[in-house]
Design an enzyme around this catalytic site. Structure first.
Site, mmCIF file in Angstrom:
data_model
loop_
_atom_site.group_PDB
_atom_site.id
_atom_site.type_symbol
_atom_site.label_atom_id
_atom_site.label_comp_id
_atom_site.label_asym_id
_atom_site.label_seq_id
_atom_site.Cartn_x
_atom_site.Cartn_y
_atom_site.Cartn_z
ATOM 1 C CD GLU A 96 8.884 0.313 10.330
ATOM 2 O OE1 GLU A 96 9.226 -0.897 10.395
ATOM 3 O OE2 GLU A 96 8.373 0.817 9.316
ATOM 4 C CE LYS A 133 1.448 -12.846 10.801
ATOM 5 N NZ LYS A 133 1.113 -14.196 11.162
ATOM 6 C CE LYS A 154 7.435 -4.677 5.730
ATOM 7 N NZ LYS A 154 6.905 -5.879 6.333
ATOM 8 C CD GLU A 211 -0.842 -4.487 5.231
ATOM 9 O OE1 GLU A 211 -1.249 -5.181 6.179
ATOM 10 O OE2 GLU A 211 0.189 -3.787 5.317
ATOM 11 C CG HIS A 220 -16.318 23.207 9.380
ATOM 12 N ND1 HIS A 220 -17.109 24.319 9.221
ATOM 13 C CD2 HIS A 220 -16.970 22.395 10.251
ATOM 14 C CE1 HIS A 220 -18.192 24.207 9.983
ATOM 15 N NE2 HIS A 220 -18.132 23.046 10.620
ATOM 16 N N GLY A 242 -1.737 -9.652 10.755
ATOM 17 C CA GLY A 242 -1.569 -8.411 11.516
ATOM 18 C C GLY A 242 -2.828 -7.568 11.593
ATOM 19 N NE ARG A 243 -4.817 -7.082 5.460
ATOM 20 C CZ ARG A 243 -3.758 -7.760 5.038
ATOM 21 N NH1 ARG A 243 -2.595 -7.616 5.640
ATOM 22 N NH2 ARG A 243 -3.848 -8.595 4.013
HETATM 23 O O1 F6P Z 1 4.429 -4.044 6.486
HETATM 24 C C1 F6P Z 1 3.201 -4.629 6.577
HETATM 25 C C2 F6P Z 1 3.047 -5.455 7.827
HETATM 26 O O2 F6P Z 1 3.521 -6.726 7.611
HETATM 27 C C3 F6P Z 1 1.601 -5.476 8.266
HETATM 28 O O3 F6P Z 1 0.836 -6.371 7.574
HETATM 29 C C4 F6P Z 1 1.747 -5.741 9.711
HETATM 30 O O4 F6P Z 1 0.569 -5.450 10.398
HETATM 31 C C5 F6P Z 1 2.895 -4.840 10.054
HETATM 32 O O5 F6P Z 1 3.752 -4.918 8.932
HETATM 33 C C6 F6P Z 1 3.650 -5.170 11.306
HETATM 34 O O6 F6P Z 1 4.203 -6.435 11.253
HETATM 35 P P1 F6P Z 1 4.717 -7.181 12.554
HETATM 36 O O7 F6P Z 1 3.558 -7.350 13.468
HETATM 37 O O8 F6P Z 1 5.263 -8.480 12.065
HETATM 38 O O9 F6P Z 1 5.769 -6.328 13.194
#
Ligand code: F6P
Length: 551
Positions: free
Chosen positions: A217, A211, A516, A357, A388, A271-272
């Site tokens: 990452e 987004k 972060k 979140e 289990h 995002g979520r």
């Molecule tokens: O670190 C949290 C977050 O902002 C989430 O809310 C989001 O889904 C995820 O990181 C990934 O963010 P992006 O889609 O901007 O890479």
């Protein structure tokens, strides 16, 4: 800071909410769940209902007509219906980011019911997605070696990963596997190494789903993918292998992704909550655009239920009220999600982000502190595996943990009576959690089977099951895109109802930011810059890392 709560007519303070719930619970605790079934033979039909393709049984809860009406009164006092109206009208409920949260309008698109306040950005997002999916499937968009794509790697994390990963896994029984999906979220280099070892460079497409297009990452993993492709194909021109989904198309372009291969998502799509949007691209590439539409259609059925039912029969909102009930009046701190369906094994992880979140907040939407506890811990795994492992704690541990049992009535892979055995396990768990077993009955059975009285009395204490532990059971005929869409939307509304009762903004996530930022700072320390301002524990950890690199 203004919020939709401010605009709503009825108000109830946090303390008021807590007090009223506690009073309701004092009476409720006097009636064990198993007695509720004896008192009311109609209980199962009173406290259950169909919502689109889902049947939801909430009869095994500390609930009766009086409690339900009390919870609904509290929800009204906390303006839950008005907040949902505001959400659907596109009000900026995400007040700290000045964004709306009109997720139902994404699901409406698939039904053609676009409504008056339709955002044209939604149409452009879906049209571009649809065209791109068709071009890739039909082979008009090909790899840099001129071949059709066989594999797709979704590079994204959090909301840009969990949704597509969950849906692709859930539908993996049902499709001709147009493109094989892979998911790279973590920055841990093992993830990309292992994916790149199993995909063919000539025919692999990468979706960079971010987004913000600023997430460390995803940017790192995308760079790794590009360098790998360039080296494997012996050319710098690997542009055809990269598509992006982002609310920052300019940033995706600056990263080197061709404009015509970028699907722009509206900024307000969080995002979520983004599985319904262009971020579902991996789903459409894998399972087809029709399946993606069916997912939305399932969500739309829940939208219609929520918009048309009074609180008293509004199933997702009742589940949200129950979450508040248990958290604030019964002191329950976690809830378990237990899918008895192998292809829903990723649901607990998906819901962890959705709920934790969103509702992991100690500040209300208006900036004041919350006076009552808010979101608890969500956890779980697929049944019967959990039986289990942690079900011992569910049955006899000192904490009562409300459970969600989710199952499909038919299997995609029937073998003899195995699916029936799975269902028998599922239903028996909720029955035992509710009913328990008294020590006196166990003692009598042990004596009847020949054990001496004193040993029987002692062993019965260990075997006794407290019962009285609440659960919800959600059934679908067969797991498919539509039932999964309904399930995800049901959980979204449940979250909204609970969050609005708590007065929190479930749409932001400021708590993830500081970690972060500090991690960026620590990169320099890990590379050797001494930072005397750090605490001794962190400095020692860094020293150990440095030592391992120098060895
Ligand atoms: O670190 C949290 C977050 O902002 C989430 O809310 C989001 O889904 C995820 O990181 C990934 O963010 P992006 O889609 O901007 O890479």
């Amino acid at each position: 800071m203004s919020t939709a709560v401010d605009q709503a007519p009825a108000q109830l303070s946090d303390r008021g909410l807590q007090t009223q719930l506690t009073e309701l619970a004092r009476d409720a605790a006097n009636t064990p769940l198993k007695h509720r079934f004896k008192l009311d033979p109609q209980r199962a039909s009173t406290f259950s209902g169909q919502i689109g393709p889902l049947f939801v049984d909430y009869a095994k809860h500390h609930l009766d007509a009086g409690i339900l009406s009390g919870l609904c009164a509290l929800a009204r006092q906390r303006s839950v219906p008005q907040q949902l109206d505001a959400l659907r009208a596109g009000a900026k409920l995400n007040n700290t980011e000045d964004r709306s949260a009109n997720y139902p309008c994404l699901r409406r698109w698939a039904s053609g019911d676009t409504g008056a306040k339709h955002d044209p950005a939604i149409d452009s997002m879906y049209s571009k997605m649809e065209a791109l999916v068709a071009a890739i499937h039909e082979g008009t968009h090909r790899s840099s070696t001129g071949q059709t794509f066989t594999d797709v790697v979704n590079i994204g994390i959090g909301g840009s990963d969990f949704g597509p990963r969950l849906v692709c896994d859930a539908l993996s029984n049902q499709h001709a596997n147009t493109l094989r999906p892979h998911f790279a979220a973590n920055i841990d280099p093992s993830v990309m190494t292992e994916i790149l070892a199993r995909v063919p460079a000539e025919t692999t497409l990468f979706i960079v789903a971010s987004k913000s297009f600023g997430t460390q990452e995803s940017r790192c993993n995308a760079q790794t993918a590009r360098a790998w492709l360039q080296s494997a194909l012996g050319t710098n021109n690997v542009d055809a292998h990269f598509v992006a989904v982002s609310s920052k198309p300019e940033a995706a372009k600056a990263f080197g992704i061709s404009e015509e291969l970028i699907i722009p998502a509206p900024e307000w799509v969080g995002g979520r909550f983004s599985v319904w949007s262009g971020f579902g691209l991996a789903i459409a590439l894998y399972a087809g655009m029709d399946s993606f539409r069916a997912l939305l259609k399932g969500g739309y059925a829940v939208d219609q239920h929520v918009a048309s039912q009074p609180l008293e029969s509004n199933i997702p909102l009742i589940l949200g009220m129950l979450d508040v009930w248990y958290r604030n009046a019964w002191g329950m701190t976690s809830q378990a999600v237990l899918p008895y369906e192998h292809h829903l094994k990723l649901l607990p992880i998906y819901l962890q982000q959705l709920f934790m979140e969103s509702a992991g907040k100690s500040v209300k939407a208006d900036g004041g502190p919350t006076a009552s506890a808010t979101g608890g811990v969500i956890w779980g795994t697929e049944g019967t595996n959990g039986q289990h492992s942690f079900h011992q704690l569910l049955h006899q541990g000192s904490d009562a943990i409300p459970c969600d049992f989710i199952a499909s009535l038919s299997s995609h892979n029937p073998i003899g009576e195995q699916h029936q055995a799975l269902i028998a396990n599922c239903f028996s768990q909720s029955l035992v959690l509710m009913q328990g077993q008294a020590a006196a009955d166990i003692e009598q059975d042990l004596i009847t089977s020949g054990m001496d009285a004193s040993a029987a009395q002692q062993l019965a204490q260990h075997k006794a099951m407290p019962g009285n532990r609440p659960s919800t059971t959600i059934l679908m005929n067969k797991l498919d895109a539509e039932s999964l869409g309904a399930l995800i939307a049901l959980y979204e509304y449940r979250l909204f109802a609970a969050s609005f009762m708590w007065g929190i903004n479930p749409f932001d996530q400021w708590g993830v930011e500081l970690g972060k930022q500090i991690s960026e700072t620590l990169m320099a320390s890990l590379s050797g810059d001494d930072n005397a301002t750090l605490d001794s524990s962190t400095r020692e950890l860094i020293a150990r890392y440095r030592h391992a690199q120098d060895a």
